[in-house]
Write a protein that holds these residues in place. Structure first.
Motif, mmCIF file in Angstrom:
data_model
loop_
_atom_site.group_PDB
_atom_site.id
_atom_site.type_symbol
_atom_site.label_atom_id
_atom_site.label_comp_id
_atom_site.label_asym_id
_atom_site.label_seq_id
_atom_site.Cartn_x
_atom_site.Cartn_y
_atom_site.Cartn_z
ATOM 1 N N ARG A 106 6.818 22.242 9.899
ATOM 2 C CA ARG A 106 5.931 23.259 9.347
ATOM 3 C C ARG A 106 6.390 24.688 9.630
ATOM 4 N NH1 ARG A 106 -0.235 21.138 10.205
ATOM 5 N NH2 ARG A 106 0.043 19.069 9.318
ATOM 6 N N VAL A 111 1.690 10.410 7.599
ATOM 7 C CA VAL A 111 2.564 11.312 6.853
ATOM 8 C C VAL A 111 2.619 12.714 7.444
ATOM 9 C CG1 VAL A 111 2.323 10.053 4.696
ATOM 10 C CG2 VAL A 111 0.714 11.883 5.221
ATOM 11 N N GLY A 112 2.025 12.889 8.608
ATOM 12 C CA GLY A 112 2.175 14.172 9.283
ATOM 13 C C GLY A 112 1.184 15.236 8.859
ATOM 14 N N LEU A 113 0.155 14.865 8.113
ATOM 15 C CA LEU A 113 -0.848 15.869 7.754
ATOM 16 C C LEU A 113 -1.833 16.075 8.900
ATOM 17 C CD1 LEU A 113 -1.683 15.080 4.020
ATOM 18 C CD2 LEU A 113 -0.401 17.001 4.907
ATOM 19 N N MET A 114 -2.024 15.005 9.688
ATOM 20 C CA MET A 114 -2.906 15.118 10.846
ATOM 21 C C MET A 114 -2.165 14.667 12.087
ATOM 22 S SD MET A 114 -6.434 13.598 9.283
ATOM 23 C CE MET A 114 -7.760 14.471 10.056
ATOM 24 N N LYS A 115 -2.529 15.292 13.205
ATOM 25 C CA LYS A 115 -1.902 14.893 14.465
ATOM 26 C C LYS A 115 -2.674 13.704 15.046
ATOM 27 C CE LYS A 115 0.719 18.760 14.788
ATOM 28 N NZ LYS A 115 0.759 18.878 13.322
ATOM 29 N N PHE A 150 10.251 14.005 13.473
ATOM 30 C CA PHE A 150 9.427 14.141 12.282
ATOM 31 C C PHE A 150 10.267 14.122 11.001
ATOM 32 C CE2 PHE A 150 7.283 16.861 9.159
ATOM 33 C CZ PHE A 150 6.055 16.227 9.077
ATOM 34 N N GLU A 151 11.312 14.946 10.967
ATOM 35 C CA GLU A 151 12.063 15.098 9.723
ATOM 36 C C GLU A 151 12.805 13.816 9.361
ATOM 37 O OE1 GLU A 151 14.354 18.702 9.897
ATOM 38 O OE2 GLU A 151 12.537 19.926 9.866
ATOM 39 N N LEU A 153 10.148 11.072 8.313
ATOM 40 C CA LEU A 153 9.488 11.306 7.024
ATOM 41 C C LEU A 153 10.453 11.275 5.842
ATOM 42 C CD1 LEU A 153 6.637 13.925 6.757
ATOM 43 C CD2 LEU A 153 6.592 11.477 6.472
ATOM 44 N N VAL A 202 -0.725 11.470 -1.944
ATOM 45 C CA VAL A 202 -2.019 11.521 -1.278
ATOM 46 C C VAL A 202 -3.063 11.916 -2.310
ATOM 47 C CG1 VAL A 202 -3.346 12.486 0.601
ATOM 48 C CG2 VAL A 202 -0.901 12.199 0.846
ATOM 49 N N GLU A 203 -3.916 11.005 -2.631
ATOM 50 C CA GLU A 203 -4.938 11.197 -3.664
ATOM 51 C C GLU A 203 -4.309 11.718 -4.954
ATOM 52 O OE1 GLU A 203 -8.950 12.421 -1.650
ATOM 53 O OE2 GLU A 203 -7.270 12.852 -0.361
ATOM 54 N N LYS A 245 -7.247 8.247 16.833
ATOM 55 C CA LYS A 245 -7.578 9.617 16.500
ATOM 56 C C LYS A 245 -9.000 9.896 16.956
ATOM 57 C CE LYS A 245 -7.267 13.645 14.390
ATOM 58 N NZ LYS A 245 -6.283 14.662 14.767
ATOM 59 N N VAL A 288 5.348 9.918 -0.706
ATOM 60 C CA VAL A 288 3.910 10.036 -0.493
ATOM 61 C C VAL A 288 3.181 10.480 -1.756
ATOM 62 C CG1 VAL A 288 2.132 11.045 0.958
ATOM 63 C CG2 VAL A 288 4.463 10.873 1.819
ATOM 64 N N ARG A 307 -3.151 9.945 6.671
ATOM 65 C CA ARG A 307 -2.728 11.321 6.960
ATOM 66 C C ARG A 307 -1.974 11.429 8.275
ATOM 67 N NH1 ARG A 307 -7.002 15.200 3.857
ATOM 68 N NH2 ARG A 307 -6.470 14.249 1.877
ATOM 69 N N ASP A 342 -4.900 20.265 11.333
ATOM 70 C CA ASP A 342 -5.016 18.989 10.626
ATOM 71 C C ASP A 342 -5.420 19.289 9.178
ATOM 72 O OD1 ASP A 342 -4.365 17.324 12.648
ATOM 73 O OD2 ASP A 342 -6.404 16.725 13.155
#
Lengths: 311, 307
Positions: free
Chosen positions: A144, B53-57, B74-75, B78, B85-86, B14, B83, B50, A308
Motif C-alpha cells: 500500500r 486478499v489483503g483488504l483487511m488485516k 504480501f507481494e 498475492l 470482490v463483489e 479476526k 480477485v 477480505r 481495513d
C-alpha cells in the motif's frame, strides 16, 4: 514504481475534469492579464519614477529612524533605501508593474495552481473509495505504501505541470498584451546592489509559491485519505488557505504564532515587503514547513496502510 | 494421495471491537477444484475473503498461498491470486482496455499480447476500447473476470460473483469458471448465498456460521439414496415401513425412507399386498438448500436476517 505512477497519470488525464482544470488555468491567467491591462488603461498616469522613488526613499528612511522596525521588515527597509539611492544616483528606472517585464518578474500563477492542485490532491485517494475501485486497487501484489507514493508523486508532478502551464501562459500574454517599458530590477546581494534578471526572479517566485502548493496539497491529500471525502478535503484546505493570515493576525501577540503553519505558507512574502511576523526568516519558515509536511505525510501513510477496507 | 493445497488458511481469526468475527478458521483449497463458500448473512464470508486478499488485516492465524505467507511476503503471495470482490468496480471514465492496462501494470510480466489474449477469451474484442461507463453489467463482469485472469493466477477468489447477472450470464460465467479450473488447473474459491448456483458450480463446499467452519464436504460424494413414499392410511404405512427395516422419516403427507433403487419394486409389491393405497413413490433428493438450512439452523438464519 514508475508503472504505478504511469497508472495514476493515466487515470488523472482520463478524467475530463483534469483537462478542464488545465484549460481553466490558461483562461484565468489570460483573463487576469486582460483585466490588468484594462484597469491600467483607465488610470493613464505618466508619473515620474524619480519622484516616486524619492518619496519611497524618504518613507523608508523615516521609518528606520523611528526605530520600530525589526527583523525582516528592517532588513527590507534598509535594502530598499540602498536600491532607491542606487537608482537615483545611476538613473536606473524600476520595472513598471503593468509592463511586459513586470508581468514576468512577478507572475501570479501560484494561487490558481494551488486551488487546482488541491482539488486533485483531495480526490486522488478519496475518489478510489467513492468509486469503489479501492478494492480492485488494493488486491494487487503491490504494497500500500507504494500505491500511496505513486499518488503523492502524481500530485506533485501535476502541480509542477500546472505551474509551468501558468508561467508559459503568463509569458505569452505578457508579450501579447503589454508593451516593453524598460526599467531594471535591482536587489541587494552581499551588501551590494546588483541587477536582477526578470526571468530568474520570475522562476524564483514560482518556486516560492510552489512550496505553498505542496503544503496545501499535502494537507488536502491527508484529509482526503483519512476521511475518504474529497469535498471535506477541498473545503478544509481552502479554509486554511484563506483564513490563515487572519488567524496569524489574531494570534500575533503570542510566541506560538511563529510555529503555526499559517505564518509560513506564503513564502513570496519574503520577496514582497509584507512579512506576517518579523521574527521569522526564510530558512526558519522552510524548517517549520518541513516539519508540518512530514507530519501530514506520516498521518496519510499510516492511516492508509493500516485501514481495513470494509466498504 | 493427498494433493498439496494451493491455499491454506491456518486458524485464521479476526476480532473487531472485542467481537470475534472469524474464529479459528482452517481450510485447504486444491488446484483444479472449485470450492463454494456458504454461510448466512453476517457469518463472516466477506471478512474471510477480505483477509485472504489483503483488504483487511487478520487478528490471528495465517494465510498461506502457494507456500508464501501473506503477512510475510504480501507481494509474492498475492501475485498468484486473481480477485473479484463483489461487483468489479472499474474506472468508468476510462476504456476497458485502459482499465486492463492499469491492472496489468500492477502485476509482473503481463504483456500487451496477454491483455489481447484475455480480451479475446472473455469475448470483448469489439467494445474493449469503449468507456466502461457505457458497459452493461454483464460486460463489466466479464471485464472483471478479464482483470482477474491477466497474470494467469493459480488461485481465483470470487466474492458474490454472479450478483446482478441474468440467468444466461450466470450460466456463461459458471461454464467459464469450470473451464479454467479444468484446463489451467486453477483453484477457485467462490462465496455466494445463491445456493443453487453453488450446487451447480462447485466440487466442494465449505459452510461457515458465526465465524466458524461448520461443514466441509465434497459434492461428488455419493449421497445415500432416499425415496419419498406416500400411501394411505399413513400410520399403517409407517408401521409397515418400520417393520421392513427402513429408516423412515415423516415429511408432509408421506415419508422419506433410506433405500436402494433395487429395493423399490419389492417395496411396491409389499405395500399393495398389504392393501395400502399407494399414491406416490419417487426418488427424494435433498437439495443443498435443505442441507444448508439443516446445518445452519433455519431459526438462526431467520434471526440474522431479521436483525
Amino acid at each position: 514504481m514508475l508503472r504505478l505512477l504511469q497508472n495514476e497519470w493515466m487515470k488523472l488525464w482520463s478524467k475530463k475534469g483534469t483537462w478542464i482544470m488545465a484549460g481553466l488555468m490558461v483562461v484565468l491567467i489570460i483573463a487576469m492579464a486582460g483585466i490588468v491591462k484594462w484597469s491600467d488603461s483607465l488610470m493613464d498616469d505618466e508619473s515620474d519614477w524619480k519622484l516616486s522613488t524619492q518619496s519611497d526613499l524618504e518613507n523608508d528612511k523615516s521609518s528606520l529612524e523611528m526605530g520600530v522596525l525589526k527583523g525582516e521588515s528592517k532588513r527590507h527597509a534598509e535594502e530598499n533605501v540602498k536600491i532607491s539611492e542606487y537608482r537615483l544616483a545611476n538613473d536606473i528606472a524600476p520595472l513598471k508593474n503593468t509592463s511586459r517585464e513586470g508581468m514576468i518578474y512577478n507572475p501570479s500563477v501560484g494561487s490558481i495552481a494551488l486551488l487546482l492542485t488541491v482539488i486533485v490532491a483531495a480526490g486522488i485517494v478519496a475518489s478510489e473509495f467513492s468509486q469503489g475501485t479501492i478494492k480492485m486497487l488494493l488486491t494487487r501484489p503491490v504494497k500500500r505504501w507504494k500505491i500511496m507514493t505513486s499518488k503523492y508523486l502524481a500530485i506533485l508532478i501535476f502541480g509542477i505541470v500546472l505551474m509551468l502551464i501558468g508561467f508559459i501562459t503568463t509569458i505569452l500574454s505578457a508579450f501579447v498584451f503589454f508593451p516593453s517599458a524598460g526599467g531594471q530590477a535591482l536587489a541587494v546581494s552581499g551588501g551590494n546592489v546588483v541587477e536582477v534578471s526578470i526571468w530568474s526572479h520570475g522562476l524564483y517566485m514560482l518556486l516560492l509559491s510552489f512550496v505553498n502548493v505542496i503544503i496545501t496539497a499535502t494537507f488536502a491529500f491527508m484529509v482526503g485519505s483519512v476521511f475518504r471525502s474529497s469535498g471535506m478535503a477541498i473545503g478544509l484546505s481552502l479554509f486554511i488557505y484563506f483564513t490563515g493570515s487572519v488567524i496569524v493576525g489574531l494570534l500575533s501577540r503570542f510566541e506560538i504564532v511563529k510555529y503555526l503553519i499559517f505564518t509560513h505558507m506564503d513564502l513570496t512574502m519574503y520577496e514582497s515587503n509584507f512579512v506576517l511576523n518579523d521574527d521569522i526568516t526564510l530558512p526558519f519558515s522552510l524548517a517549520v514547513l518541513a516539519v508540518y509536511l512530514v507530519v501530514f505525510l506520516i498521518v496519510s501513510y499510516t492511516v492508509f496502510t493500516k485501514r481495513d477496507i470494509t466498504a | 494421495m493427498e494433493p498439496t493445497p494451493i491455499v491454506e488458511l491456518k486458524s485464521l481469526s479476526k476480532t473487531i471491537k472485542g467481537k470475534k468475527i472469524i474464529d479459528d478458521l482452517s481450510l485447504q483449497l486444491y488446484p483444479g477444484q472449485i470450492t463454494g463458500f456458504l454461510g448466512p448473512n453476517g457469518a463472516g464470508k466477506t471478512t474471510t475473503i477480505r483477509m485472504m486478499v489483503g483488504l483487511m488485516k487478520k487478528s490471528g492465524g495465517e494465510v498461506v498461498i502457494d507456500g508464501q505467507t501473506l503477512s510475510a511476503d504480501f507481494e509474492e503471495a498475492l501475485s498468484k491470486v486473481g480477485v473479484i470482490v463483489e461487483n468489479p468496480e472499474m474506472y468508468k471514465f476510462m476504456s476497458g482496455y485502459k482499465n486492463l492496462l492499469h491492472f496489468a501494470r500492477m502485476q509482473k510480466g503481463v504483456t500487451k499480447e496477454r491483455i489481447d489474449e484475455v480480451v479475446k477469451q472473455v469475448g470483448m474484442q469489439n467494445r474493449i476500447h469503449e468507456k466502461v461507463g457505457t458497459y452493461s453489467l454483464g460486460m463489466r463482469q466479464r471485464l472483471g473476470l478479464a482483470q482477474a485472469l491477466l497474470h494467469r493466477p493459480k488461485f481465483l477468489i470470487l466474492d458474490e460473483p454472479t450478483n446482478g447477472l441474468d440467468p444466461a450470464g450466470i450460466r456463461e460465467f459458471r461454464e467459464y469458471l469450470r473451464l479454467i479450473a479444468q484446463t489451467e488447473d486453477v483453484s477457485v474459491f467462490v462465496s455466494s448465498h445463491m445456493l443453487s448456483e453453488i450446487e451447480l458450480m462447485c466440487d466442494r463446499i465449505a459452510v461457515i456460521q458465526n465465524g466458524k467452519l461448520v461443514d466441509l464436504r465434497d459434492m461428488s460424494e455419493t449421497q445415500e439414496a432416499h425415496y419419498y413414499v406416500e400411501a394411505f392410511p399413513a400410520d399403517q404405512t409407517f408401521e409397515l415401513l418400520g417393520s421392513l427395516g427402513f429408516k423412515t422419516e415423516s415429511v408432509n403427507d408421506g415419508f422419506v425412507i433410506q433405500a436402494e433403487k433395487t429395493q423399490i419394486p419389492e417395496l411396491v409389491k409389499t405395500l399393495s399386498t398389504a392393501g395400502l393405497e399407494l399414491y406416490a413413490i419417487q426418488p427424494h433428493r435433498q437439495t443443498l438448500e435443505d442441507q444448508f438450512l439443516e446445518l445452519t439452523g433455519g431459526g438462526q438464519l431467520a434471526e440474522t436476517a431479521a436483525k
